[in-house]
Structure formats: C-alpha cells, structure tokens
Design a protein around this motif. Structure first.
Motif, PDB file in Angstrom:
ATOM      1  N   TRP A   1      26.588  77.711 -52.936  1.00 36.42           N
ATOM      2  CA  TRP A   1      26.668  77.589 -54.313  1.00 36.42           C
ATOM      3  C   TRP A   1      28.072  77.134 -55.099  1.00 36.42           C
ATOM      4  CZ3 TRP A   1      21.678  77.389 -55.511  1.00 36.42           C
ATOM      5  CH2 TRP A   1      20.876  78.016 -55.021  1.00 36.42           C
ATOM      6  N   SER A   2      28.795  77.053 -54.202  1.00 34.96           N
ATOM      7  CA  SER A   2      30.269  76.752 -54.665  1.00 34.96           C
ATOM      8  C   SER A   2      30.125  75.191 -55.240  1.00 34.96           C
ATOM      9  CB  SER A   2      31.540  76.913 -53.498  1.00 34.96           C
ATOM     10  OG  SER A   2      31.279  76.002 -52.536  1.00 34.96           O
ATOM     11  N   PRO A   3      30.908  74.773 -56.246  1.00 38.31           N
ATOM     12  CA  PRO A   3      30.978  73.516 -56.419  1.00 38.31           C
ATOM     13  C   PRO A   3      31.206  72.432 -55.492  1.00 38.31           C
ATOM     14  CG  PRO A   3      31.837  74.839 -58.245  1.00 38.31           C
ATOM     15  CD  PRO A   3      31.771  75.545 -57.176  1.00 38.31           C
ATOM     16  N   PRO A   4      32.417  72.547 -54.576  1.00 37.90           N
ATOM     17  CA  PRO A   4      32.540  71.513 -53.493  1.00 37.90           C
ATOM     18  C   PRO A   4      31.137  71.654 -52.310  1.00 37.90           C
ATOM     19  CG  PRO A   4      34.398  73.051 -53.727  1.00 37.90           C
ATOM     20  CD  PRO A   4      33.191  73.642 -54.618  1.00 37.90           C
ATOM     21  N   ALA A   5      30.715  72.801 -52.268  1.00 42.49           N
ATOM     22  CA  ALA A   5      29.489  72.616 -51.254  1.00 42.49           C
ATOM     23  C   ALA A   5      28.526  71.952 -51.799  1.00 42.49           C
ATOM     24  CB  ALA A   5      29.033  74.168 -51.145  1.00 42.49           C
ATOM     25  N   LEU A   6      28.220  72.035 -53.229  1.00 43.07           N
ATOM     26  CA  LEU A   6      27.106  71.152 -53.854  1.00 43.07           C
ATOM     27  C   LEU A   6      27.223  69.637 -53.818  1.00 43.07           C
ATOM     28  CD1 LEU A   6      26.254  73.464 -57.111  1.00 43.07           C
ATOM     29  CD2 LEU A   6      25.032  73.059 -55.033  1.00 43.07           C
ATOM     30  N   ALA A   7      28.579  69.407 -54.014  1.00 42.54           N
ATOM     31  CA  ALA A   7      29.138  68.116 -54.031  1.00 42.54           C
ATOM     32  C   ALA A   7      29.053  67.447 -52.573  1.00 42.54           C
ATOM     33  CB  ALA A   7      30.412  67.876 -54.568  1.00 42.54           C
ATOM     34  N   LEU A   8      29.388  68.379 -51.564  1.00 39.85           N
ATOM     35  CA  LEU A   8      29.103  67.742 -50.273  1.00 39.85           C
ATOM     36  C   LEU A   8      27.861  67.595 -49.923  1.00 39.85           C
ATOM     37  CD1 LEU A   8      31.692  70.160 -48.406  1.00 39.85           C
ATOM     38  CD2 LEU A   8      31.986  67.871 -48.593  1.00 39.85           C
ATOM     39  N   THR A   9      26.850  68.448 -50.283  1.00 36.52           N
ATOM     40  CA  THR A   9      25.460  68.158 -50.053  1.00 36.52           C
ATOM     41  C   THR A   9      25.226  66.974 -50.631  1.00 36.52           C
ATOM     42  OG1 THR A   9      25.357  70.722 -49.793  1.00 36.52           O
ATOM     43  CG2 THR A   9      23.236  69.464 -50.156  1.00 36.52           C
ATOM     44  N   HIS A  10      25.237  66.804 -51.625  1.00 32.51           N
ATOM     45  CA  HIS A  10      24.835  65.564 -52.329  1.00 32.51           C
ATOM     46  C   HIS A  10      25.445  64.326 -52.060  1.00 32.51           C
ATOM     47  CE1 HIS A  10      22.880  68.790 -54.702  1.00 32.51           C
ATOM     48  NE2 HIS A  10      21.761  67.900 -54.939  1.00 32.51           N
ATOM     49  N   LEU A  11      26.747  64.464 -51.632  1.00 26.05           N
ATOM     50  CA  LEU A  11      26.984  63.182 -51.176  1.00 26.05           C
ATOM     51  C   LEU A  11      26.598  62.585 -49.798  1.00 26.05           C
ATOM     52  CD1 LEU A  11      31.157  63.924 -51.364  1.00 26.05           C
ATOM     53  CD2 LEU A  11      29.821  62.026 -52.365  1.00 26.05           C
ATOM     54  N   LEU A  12      26.240  63.605 -48.987  1.00 26.60           N
ATOM     55  CA  LEU A  12      25.031  63.315 -48.027  1.00 26.60           C
ATOM     56  C   LEU A  12      23.835  63.072 -48.113  1.00 26.60           C
ATOM     57  CD1 LEU A  12      26.819  65.961 -45.348  1.00 26.60           C
ATOM     58  CD2 LEU A  12      27.117  63.586 -45.566  1.00 26.60           C
ATOM     59  N   THR A  13      23.110  63.879 -48.996  1.00 22.89           N
ATOM     60  CA  THR A  13      21.681  63.403 -49.317  1.00 22.89           C
ATOM     61  C   THR A  13      21.485  62.500 -49.934  1.00 22.89           C
ATOM     62  OG1 THR A  13      21.789  65.233 -50.983  1.00 22.89           O
ATOM     63  CG2 THR A  13      21.073  65.777 -48.764  1.00 22.89           C
ATOM     64  N   ALA A  14      22.032  62.486 -51.449  1.00 21.81           N
ATOM     65  CA  ALA A  14      21.875  61.343 -52.456  1.00 21.81           C
ATOM     66  C   ALA A  14      22.619  60.013 -52.171  1.00 21.81           C
ATOM     67  CB  ALA A  14      22.217  61.908 -53.972  1.00 21.81           C
ATOM     68  N   GLY A  15      23.385  60.114 -51.220  1.00 22.49           N
ATOM     69  CA  GLY A  15      24.433  59.368 -50.914  1.00 22.49           C
ATOM     70  C   GLY A  15      24.027  58.603 -49.548  1.00 22.49           C
ATOM     71  N   PHE A  16      24.856  59.259 -48.521  1.00 22.43           N
ATOM     72  CA  PHE A  16      24.524  58.651 -47.005  1.00 22.43           C
ATOM     73  C   PHE A  16      22.911  58.637 -46.939  1.00 22.43           C
ATOM     74  CE2 PHE A  16      26.667  58.324 -42.745  1.00 22.43           C
ATOM     75  CZ  PHE A  16      25.383  58.259 -42.106  1.00 22.43           C
ATOM     76  N   LEU A  17      22.061  59.674 -46.776  1.00 24.38           N
ATOM     77  CA  LEU A  17      20.878  59.444 -46.105  1.00 24.38           C
ATOM     78  C   LEU A  17      20.012  58.620 -47.150  1.00 24.38           C
ATOM     79  CD1 LEU A  17      20.254  63.088 -45.134  1.00 24.38           C
ATOM     80  CD2 LEU A  17      21.128  61.188 -43.884  1.00 24.38           C
ATOM     81  N   LEU A  18      20.165  58.751 -48.421  1.00 20.28           N
ATOM     82  CA  LEU A  18      19.259  58.097 -49.443  1.00 20.28           C
ATOM     83  C   LEU A  18      19.508  56.632 -49.150  1.00 20.28           C
ATOM     84  CD1 LEU A  18      16.921  58.586 -51.420  1.00 20.28           C
ATOM     85  CD2 LEU A  18      18.756  58.591 -53.252  1.00 20.28           C
ATOM     86  N   GLN A  19      20.949  55.988 -49.191  1.00 19.67           N
ATOM     87  CA  GLN A  19      21.087  54.598 -48.911  1.00 19.67           C
ATOM     88  C   GLN A  19      20.537  54.187 -47.675  1.00 19.67           C
ATOM     89  OE1 GLN A  19      23.344  52.562 -50.940  1.00 19.67           O
ATOM     90  NE2 GLN A  19      22.927  53.957 -52.613  1.00 19.67           N
ATOM     91  N   ALA A  20      20.878  54.798 -46.518  1.00 15.10           N
ATOM     92  CA  ALA A  20      20.404  54.380 -45.365  1.00 15.10           C
ATOM     93  C   ALA A  20      18.763  54.507 -45.225  1.00 15.10           C
ATOM     94  CB  ALA A  20      20.857  55.349 -44.051  1.00 15.10           C
ATOM     95  N   MET A  21      18.004  55.304 -45.838  1.00 16.32           N
ATOM     96  CA  MET A  21      16.509  55.583 -45.618  1.00 16.32           C
ATOM     97  C   MET A  21      15.969  54.591 -46.628  1.00 16.32           C
ATOM     98  SD  MET A  21      16.171  59.455 -45.155  1.00 16.32           S
ATOM     99  CE  MET A  21      16.381  60.356 -43.505  1.00 16.32           C
ATOM    100  N   CYS A  22      16.548  54.188 -47.851  1.00 14.63           N
ATOM    101  CA  CYS A  22      15.850  53.266 -48.651  1.00 14.63           C
ATOM    102  C   CYS A  22      16.065  51.994 -48.079  1.00 14.63           C
ATOM    103  CB  CYS A  22      16.548  53.258 -49.877  1.00 14.63           C
ATOM    104  SG  CYS A  22      16.020  54.879 -50.915  1.00 14.63           S
ATOM    105  N   GLY A  23      17.296  51.496 -47.501  1.00 19.12           N
ATOM    106  CA  GLY A  23      17.386  50.216 -46.898  1.00 19.12           C
ATOM    107  C   GLY A  23      16.305  50.083 -45.691  1.00 19.12           C
ATOM    108  N   ALA A  24      16.267  51.181 -44.738  1.00 17.86           N
ATOM    109  CA  ALA A  24      15.288  51.133 -43.840  1.00 17.86           C
ATOM    110  C   ALA A  24      13.858  50.784 -44.239  1.00 17.86           C
ATOM    111  CB  ALA A  24      15.504  52.342 -42.887  1.00 17.86           C
ATOM    112  N   LEU A  25      13.504  51.530 -45.501  1.00 19.00           N
ATOM    113  CA  LEU A  25      12.039  51.385 -45.687  1.00 19.00           C
ATOM    114  C   LEU A  25      11.860  50.209 -46.145  1.00 19.00           C
ATOM    115  CD1 LEU A  25      10.902  54.824 -47.589  1.00 19.00           C
ATOM    116  CD2 LEU A  25      10.007  53.511 -45.525  1.00 19.00           C
ATOM    117  N   LEU A  26      12.689  49.327 -46.813  1.00 17.60           N
ATOM    118  CA  LEU A  26      12.555  48.113 -47.344  1.00 17.60           C
ATOM    119  C   LEU A  26      12.007  47.082 -46.161  1.00 17.60           C
ATOM    120  CD1 LEU A  26      14.940  47.685 -50.343  1.00 17.60           C
ATOM    121  CD2 LEU A  26      12.528  47.905 -50.560  1.00 17.60           C
TER     122      LEU A  26
END
Length: 430
Positions: free
Chosen positions: A43-68
């Motif tokens: 629940w710490s602010p850095p942990a929340l930011a780290l989580t979303h850099l990987l989910t909304a950032g890394f994974l979402l970018q790669a997976m949306c590109g792959a789906l297209l």
C-alpha cells in the motif's frame, strides 16, 4: 490456419512494443531511488507506482500491441482501422500510465482525473474495436480466450476508475477489497487469459512443440471467468470470506494446468536447441506455479493474506516472474517475425530473403534474459535482505533497457533491409 495477409501495418503494433520496456526501466529506477521502504507494504505510494508502471505501462503496452497483430492473423477478424486506432490509443495509454504512476508515487491526487480520462478513453476505444472484431468471427483455437481477455480488460478498466474515485474521496467504498478485485481481474482475467490464448498458437509455432490439448483452450477462460465472477460477488454482495478463498482455489486450477501442460509440451519439442524465447517461457511457467502456490497460501486465512511479505512476493512473482518474462520472450519472436513478414518482396530484386535471426543477435537476447532472471532473483531476495533493494532496482532497469535496445536494433535492421530491397528492385527493374 493463420491469415498473415490480414496483418495490420507494422507501425500499428511496433509503437507499443518499443515503448513497453522503458516503463520497466522507470520502475527499476524508482525502486533504486526509493530503496527498501518501497517494498515494506503493497500500500505504500512507491509500491503502488511500481505496480502500475509494470501493469498499466509495460504489460498494457506490449499486450495491446500484440493483440492488434494477433487478432487478425490468428482469427481472421477484421480490426477496424488498426493504424488509426493505434494512433489514438497508444498516446492515450502512454500519457495515462505515466500520469497514474506519478500521481501514486507522490500521492498527488490532482493528477488522477487526467490519468482516469486518458486510460478510460484509450482502453474503452481499444476494447470496443477489438471486442467487436472478435464477436464477428468464429474461427481460431484462441478465440474463447481472446474474447474473455478483452471482456476482463473492460472490467479491469471500470474497477480501476472506481478505485481512482475512491482514492480521491469521490466515492465511498472499501479500498482493500476493491483493490484485490481489480488486481484479480487485471492479472487473472486479462493478462493470464491473454497470455494463454496467444500461447495456444505461438508456442507450437515458434517453439516447435506439439499442439495444446483441445480441452485446455476451453477450460481455462471459462474457469477463470467463473472464479472472477465468484470473487466479484464476494466483494460487492458482502458474501462470506470463504467465497473469496474458493475463487482463488478455482482460479489456481487452470493456471497450474496451463503451466504444467506448457512445460510438458516444451519437453516434447521437435527442436533440441534452446533459445532465449524458450528459456523465458520456461521460467515464466515455473514462476506461474510458484505464484499459484503463494496465492493459495494467502487464501488460507486473514493472517496469511496480510502476512508480510507474502502480498509483495505474489506481486513480484506475477508481474516480473510470469508476465514480464513471458512478454519479453514473445517480443523476441514476434518483432523479428513481423519485420520479416512486412519486408517488401518486389519482383526484380536479386537479394536473398533475409533470415529471421538477422534482426536481433541471439547472444544479445540470451545475455539480456540472464540479466532479467538475475534481477528477478534479486527482487525476491531483497524481501528478506532489504540491503539488496537498490541493486535489484538497478539490475531490473538495466535488463529492461537492454530489452528495449534489442527491439530498437530489430527495427533499425528492418528499415535498412527495406531500403536495400527497394533500391535493388529499382535498379534491376530499370
């Protein structure tokens, strides 16, 4: 039967692939900057930011590109104006993920409405276009998984918007339970189902394994959807806590089955040589088994669910161990494959067709893969030895930067070969 003629323009997906690793770089640098305090609590602010850099950032970018790329090729579905969609969705997701991570890292709630709008509109458009295309087709082993994944992404987006409003006090709702549900739909419904759906096609094709048994593509999306529905009832209907534990146990069954079947198919592959993609995927499946065991342990009771550092261990295993590993391995196959597919094949050119191995050197991919798993080991070790946290962050940032550099190298080779083929065809054609 793959419809390669249906593949959209290269730039539609490559823009997503090329930006994805740099979110991992940002996550690693943030962890190195914040140090051990970043992983003291989920629940710490850095942990929340780290989580979303990987989910909304890394994974979402790669997976949306792959789906297209994957939806038209694997199912024959017609994605409406893919280049236009990419031009709209990519910058929206890019800016939205950055704003979201910044607002969470610094607890600046005034940035959240802008992040909500960008991610909500971008993901809404993406889900609508891809979902409509998948509803209009009836072919492909991966079709049930792809439909489930897109539906889960839509649910994850709605839950994320609710969380953002609750986080800023605009909505009165229990944050911990809604956060767990948001994570379950995002990681279990969207990421895992999509990973499995793509694997049903690309693992036999790229890793030269036997095909997946026909029962798994039917079992996995249906069982995970049922488990997530049960979890949602447990949260919104204030059902007994055992329903949440039952949902976790139910979700673990197809996840473990997918990992075990994939590992078994890899043992029976027709190609004895092991490359970076094979090693990445094998590591991801082993981490999936470990993540499933950790999730089952967390469902044994509140004292286990909240016991430190179990929630953080689950996050590291799922995000870095399973999804970053598998996505990295797939990018090393998908990017050269699409580049080869999209090279101009003009009559009159005397040049030999390029090899797929020309785009990214195997030695560089293997070295980056080793650094990735070393960073993963450090991330897990730093939960017991906090002094390793900054080193783990630097190692992960370097690994993601290396991945991004390798993908850029593949694009540069594509541009050079494309120009060479055009020039040669022009000379011989005249």
């Amino acid at each position: 039967m793959l419809s390669f003629e249906q593949a959209p323009p290269l730039s539609a997906s490559f823009r997503f692939f090329l930006t994805a690793p740099w979110f991992g770089v940002a996550a690693g640098l943030l962890l190195a900057w914040e140090g051990p305090e970043a992983l003291l609590s989920r629940w710490s602010p850095p942990a929340l930011a780290l989580t979303h850099l990987l989910t909304a950032g890394f994974l979402l970018q790669a997976m949306c590109g792959a789906l297209l790329q994957f939806i038209p090729v694997a199912t024959g579905a017609n994605v409406w104006r893919p280049l236009l969609i990419a031009n709209f969705v990519h910058p929206a997701l890019l800016a939205g993920a950055l704003l979201l991570a910044l607002s969470l890292a610094r607890a600046r709630t005034e940035l959240l409405p802008a992040a909500e709008a960008l991610l909500g509109v971008g993901l809404g458009a993406f889900c609508a276009v891809c979902g409509l295309a998948l509803l209009r087709t009836t072919t492909g082993m991966s079709l049930p998984a792809l439909r489930t994944a897109i539906a889960a992404l839509a649910v994850t987006t709605v839950l994320g918007l609710l969380l953002a409003q609750a986080y800023t006090g605009r909505l009165q709702i229990a944050l911990p339970a809604l956060t767990d549900l948001h994570a379950a739909w995002g990681l279990g419904g969207w990421a895992l189902v999509l990973l499995a759906g793509v694997s049903f096609t690309v693992v036999p094709m790229f890793q030269m394994t036997p095909p997946y048994p026909p029962w798994l593509p039917r079992l996995l999306p249906a069982t995970l959807a049922l488990a997530l529905a049960a979890a949602s009832v447990g949260v919104f209907a204030s059902a007994p806590s055992w329903l949440w534990s039952l949902a976790i146990a139910l979700a673990a069954v197809p996840a473990v089955a997918f990992a075990l079947v994939t590992l078994r198919l890899q043992q029976r592959r027709r190609r004895a040589r092991t490359d970076a993609t094979f090693a990445f995927f094998r590591g991801a499946m082993i981490m999936l088994l470990a993540a499933a065991a950790a999730c089952l342990a967390s469902s044994l009771g509140p004292e286990f669910a909240q016991a430190q550092p179990l929630p953080v261990v689950i996050g590291v295993l799922c995000l870095v161990g399973v999804f970053v590993s598998a996505v990295s391995g797939m990018l090393y196959k998908i990017v050269p494959f699409i580049a080869t597919l999209k090279l101009p094949h003009r009559a009159g050119s005397s040049l030999a067709p390029p090899s797929i191995k020309m785009f990214i050197p195997e030695r560089s991919m293997v070295a980056q893969m080793r650094l990735h798993f070393a960073a993963l080991a450090l991330l897990l070790a730093c939960l017991a030895i906090p002094q390793l946290t900054r080193l783990a962050g630097v190692a992960f940032a370097l690994s993601c930067a290396w991945l991004g550099t390798n993908l850029l190298r593949g694009l540069r080779v594509y541009v050079a070969l494309r120009d060479q083929i055009r020039a040669d065809a022009a000379v011989h054609g005249s």
